[in-house]
Write a protein that holds these residues in place. Structure first.
Motif, PDB file in Angstrom:
ATOM      1  N   VAL A  41      16.578  55.678  45.546  1.00 22.04           N
ATOM      2  CA  VAL A  41      15.398  55.406  46.357  1.00 22.04           C
ATOM      3  C   VAL A  41      14.863  54.064  45.879  1.00 22.04           C
ATOM      4  CG1 VAL A  41      13.092  56.160  47.012  1.00 22.04           C
ATOM      5  CG2 VAL A  41      14.905  57.854  46.686  1.00 22.04           C
ATOM      6  N   ALA A  42      14.822  53.102  46.785  1.00 18.45           N
ATOM      7  CA  ALA A  42      14.378  51.747  46.458  1.00 18.45           C
ATOM      8  C   ALA A  42      12.855  51.712  46.290  1.00 18.45           C
ATOM      9  CB  ALA A  42      14.824  50.793  47.561  1.00 18.45           C
ATOM     10  N   PRO A  43      12.308  50.645  45.711  1.00 16.22           N
ATOM     11  CA  PRO A  43      10.857  50.541  45.529  1.00 16.22           C
ATOM     12  C   PRO A  43      10.054  50.683  46.834  1.00 16.22           C
ATOM     13  CG  PRO A  43      11.962  48.879  44.220  1.00 16.22           C
ATOM     14  CD  PRO A  43      13.022  49.541  45.066  1.00 16.22           C
ATOM     15  N   ASP A  44      10.652  50.327  47.978  1.00 19.27           N
ATOM     16  CA  ASP A  44       9.952  50.475  49.263  1.00 19.27           C
ATOM     17  C   ASP A  44      10.169  51.870  49.872  1.00 19.27           C
ATOM     18  OD1 ASP A  44      12.589  50.322  50.049  1.00 19.27           O
ATOM     19  OD2 ASP A  44      12.270  48.744  51.541  1.00 19.27           O
ATOM     20  N   ASN A  45      10.710  52.808  49.068  1.00 19.52           N
ATOM     21  CA  ASN A  45      10.996  54.191  49.451  1.00 19.52           C
ATOM     22  C   ASN A  45      12.142  54.343  50.449  1.00 19.52           C
ATOM     23  OD1 ASN A  45       9.320  55.597  47.730  1.00 19.52           O
ATOM     24  ND2 ASN A  45       7.565  55.345  49.087  1.00 19.52           N
ATOM     25  N   SER A  46      12.883  53.282  50.712  1.00 17.73           N
ATOM     26  CA  SER A  46      14.076  53.427  51.547  1.00 17.73           C
ATOM     27  C   SER A  46      15.176  54.051  50.689  1.00 17.73           C
ATOM     28  CB  SER A  46      14.515  52.080  52.108  1.00 17.73           C
ATOM     29  OG  SER A  46      14.849  51.199  51.056  1.00 17.73           O
ATOM     30  N   LEU A  47      16.087  54.730  51.338  1.00 17.68           N
ATOM     31  CA  LEU A  47      17.205  55.366  50.651  1.00 17.68           C
ATOM     32  C   LEU A  47      18.403  54.444  50.745  1.00 17.68           C
ATOM     33  CD1 LEU A  47      18.204  57.976  49.221  1.00 17.68           C
ATOM     34  CD2 LEU A  47      18.990  58.744  51.464  1.00 17.68           C
ATOM     35  N   ARG A  48      18.950  54.075  49.598  1.00 13.97           N
ATOM     36  CA  ARG A  48      20.102  53.179  49.559  1.00 13.97           C
ATOM     37  C   ARG A  48      21.314  53.983  49.106  1.00 13.97           C
ATOM     38  NH1 ARG A  48      20.450  47.012  47.694  1.00 13.97           N
ATOM     39  NH2 ARG A  48      19.036  46.879  49.437  1.00 13.97           N
ATOM     40  N   LEU A  49      22.353  53.950  49.935  1.00 15.01           N
ATOM     41  CA  LEU A  49      23.596  54.654  49.647  1.00 15.01           C
ATOM     42  C   LEU A  49      24.714  53.643  49.469  1.00 15.01           C
ATOM     43  CD1 LEU A  49      23.367  57.286  52.516  1.00 15.01           C
ATOM     44  CD2 LEU A  49      22.867  57.681  50.117  1.00 15.01           C
ATOM     45  N   ALA A  50      25.422  53.754  48.374  1.00 12.72           N
ATOM     46  CA  ALA A  50      26.636  52.970  48.164  1.00 12.72           C
ATOM     47  C   ALA A  50      27.777  53.970  48.272  1.00 12.72           C
ATOM     48  CB  ALA A  50      26.629  52.304  46.799  1.00 12.72           C
ATOM     49  N   LEU A  51      28.675  53.747  49.193  1.00 13.20           N
ATOM     50  CA  LEU A  51      29.728  54.719  49.431  1.00 13.20           C
ATOM     51  C   LEU A  51      31.062  54.040  49.650  1.00 13.20           C
ATOM     52  CD1 LEU A  51      30.280  55.018  52.876  1.00 13.20           C
ATOM     53  CD2 LEU A  51      27.877  55.500  52.579  1.00 13.20           C
ATOM     54  N   ARG A  52      32.098  54.796  49.373  1.00  8.55           N
ATOM     55  CA  ARG A  52      33.451  54.370  49.699  1.00  8.55           C
ATOM     56  C   ARG A  52      34.008  55.356  50.696  1.00  8.55           C
ATOM     57  NH1 ARG A  52      36.797  52.009  44.562  1.00  8.55           N
ATOM     58  NH2 ARG A  52      35.380  50.281  44.179  1.00  8.55           N
ATOM     59  N   ALA A  53      34.674  54.835  51.690  1.00  7.65           N
ATOM     60  CA  ALA A  53      35.250  55.695  52.716  1.00  7.65           C
ATOM     61  C   ALA A  53      36.578  55.102  53.171  1.00  7.65           C
ATOM     62  CB  ALA A  53      34.292  55.817  53.894  1.00  7.65           C
ATOM     63  N   PRO A  54      37.513  55.950  53.587  1.00  9.05           N
ATOM     64  CA  PRO A  54      38.782  55.445  54.098  1.00  9.05           C
ATOM     65  C   PRO A  54      38.617  54.904  55.523  1.00  9.05           C
ATOM     66  CG  PRO A  54      38.744  57.837  54.184  1.00  9.05           C
ATOM     67  CD  PRO A  54      37.480  57.405  53.508  1.00  9.05           C
ATOM     68  N   PHE A  55      39.372  53.874  55.841  1.00  9.85           N
ATOM     69  CA  PHE A  55      39.383  53.274  57.173  1.00  9.85           C
ATOM     70  C   PHE A  55      40.823  52.970  57.566  1.00  9.85           C
ATOM     71  CE2 PHE A  55      35.074  52.413  55.862  1.00  9.85           C
ATOM     72  CZ  PHE A  55      34.348  52.537  57.028  1.00  9.85           C
ATOM     73  N   TYR A  56      41.070  52.927  58.864  1.00  5.53           N
ATOM     74  CA  TYR A  56      42.380  52.543  59.377  1.00  5.53           C
ATOM     75  C   TYR A  56      42.407  51.072  59.786  1.00  5.53           C
ATOM     76  CZ  TYR A  56      43.493  57.511  59.757  1.00  5.53           C
ATOM     77  OH  TYR A  56      43.714  58.835  59.503  1.00  5.53           O
ATOM     78  N   ASP A  57      41.270  50.521  60.179  1.00  7.90           N
ATOM     79  CA  ASP A  57      41.206  49.143  60.663  1.00  7.90           C
ATOM     80  C   ASP A  57      40.495  48.264  59.654  1.00  7.90           C
ATOM     81  OD1 ASP A  57      42.419  49.801  63.143  1.00  7.90           O
ATOM     82  OD2 ASP A  57      40.501  50.581  63.853  1.00  7.90           O
ATOM     83  N   SER A  58      40.903  47.010  59.591  1.00 13.71           N
ATOM     84  CA  SER A  58      40.345  46.094  58.595  1.00 13.71           C
ATOM     85  C   SER A  58      39.285  45.165  59.168  1.00 13.71           C
ATOM     86  CB  SER A  58      41.465  45.262  57.974  1.00 13.71           C
ATOM     87  OG  SER A  58      42.092  44.489  58.979  1.00 13.71           O
ATOM     88  N   GLY A  59      38.859  45.375  60.395  1.00 15.00           N
ATOM     89  CA  GLY A  59      37.868  44.500  61.012  1.00 15.00           C
ATOM     90  C   GLY A  59      36.495  44.638  60.383  1.00 15.00           C
ATOM     91  N   ASP A  60      35.554  43.890  60.927  1.00 17.80           N
ATOM     92  CA  ASP A  60      34.172  43.942  60.444  1.00 17.80           C
ATOM     93  C   ASP A  60      33.602  45.344  60.649  1.00 17.80           C
ATOM     94  OD1 ASP A  60      34.241  41.262  59.794  1.00 17.80           O
ATOM     95  OD2 ASP A  60      33.349  40.614  61.687  1.00 17.80           O
ATOM     96  N   ILE A  61      32.717  45.730  59.756  1.00 16.38           N
ATOM     97  CA  ILE A  61      32.065  47.029  59.862  1.00 16.38           C
ATOM     98  C   ILE A  61      30.979  46.948  60.934  1.00 16.38           C
ATOM     99  CG2 ILE A  61      30.639  48.742  58.639  1.00 16.38           C
ATOM    100  CD1 ILE A  61      33.526  48.710  57.692  1.00 16.38           C
ATOM    101  N   ALA A  62      30.943  47.951  61.792  1.00 19.70           N
ATOM    102  CA  ALA A  62      29.931  48.027  62.848  1.00 19.70           C
ATOM    103  C   ALA A  62      28.591  48.424  62.240  1.00 19.70           C
ATOM    104  CB  ALA A  62      30.349  49.048  63.897  1.00 19.70           C
TER     105      ALA A  62
END
Length: 174
Positions: free
Chosen positions: A58-79
């Motif tokens: 939980v950041a100082p502004d109370n937003s929730l920050r998630l750092a995650l790893r996930a599998p992908f099939y395509d290498s393009g930019d993340i939407a």
């Protein structure tokens, strides 16, 4: 006649290109609430698969920050990721790769690391949060009961310990 063919081609082709370029913004606004993609790594090849949710804070502004790893099939930019919430307060964080115009598809599996920030006014209303990866059509991992303060505190503590361990192992490597 040549001009007419060109105009017909443009009328058909331009919307397809526009959809490829802006579909993530359109989807995030039509289907849910757009959230912030803070960062996204390039494809991580030859890596072992780690749990989808790696760090949570939980950041100082109370937003929730998630750092995650996930599998992908395509290498393009993340939407642009977006959040959907049902009437019972079950939230789903949707991730995907931007649409690309491809003639021949190539399917490779690799990981990407994403950091996503959800504003306080959105995540604090949730009972739980799940992740859905549209690129792999996979509900990745189990739902996290983020309304449970003990769970949230434990996940944050686990994240701090994991970061400390990673820094310790990095400093000891030759």
């Amino acid at each position: 006649m040549n001009l007419k063919k060109r105009n017909i081609f443009l009328l058909l082709f331009v919307p397809i290109l526009a959809y490829c370029e802006f579909s993530d913004e359109i989807n995030s606004r039509l289907y849910g609430t757009a959230v912030d993609l803070v960062s996204a790594s390039k494809p991580i090849e030859d890596s072992f698969f780690t749990p989808n949710f790696v760090h949570m804070q939980v950041a100082p502004d109370n937003s929730l920050r998630l750092a995650l790893r996930a599998p992908f099939y395509d290498s393009g930019d993340i939407a642009r990721p977006y959040l959907t919430v049902d009437d019972a307060g079950h939230g789903v964080l949707h991730i995907d790769v931007k649409r690309q115009l491809q003639i021949v598809g190539k399917k490779c599996e690799f990981q990407r690391q994403l950091v996503i920030q959800i504003p306080a006014q959105h995540w604090q209303k949730l009972n739980d949060l799940a992740l859905y990866n549209h690129n792999t059509d996979d509900a990745a991992g189990s739902s996290m009961p983020i309304s449970d303060r003990a769970y949230l505190h434990a996940k944050q503590h686990e994240s701090v310990q994991q970061v400390a361990w990673e820094k310790l192992t990095e400093s000891q490597s030759c």
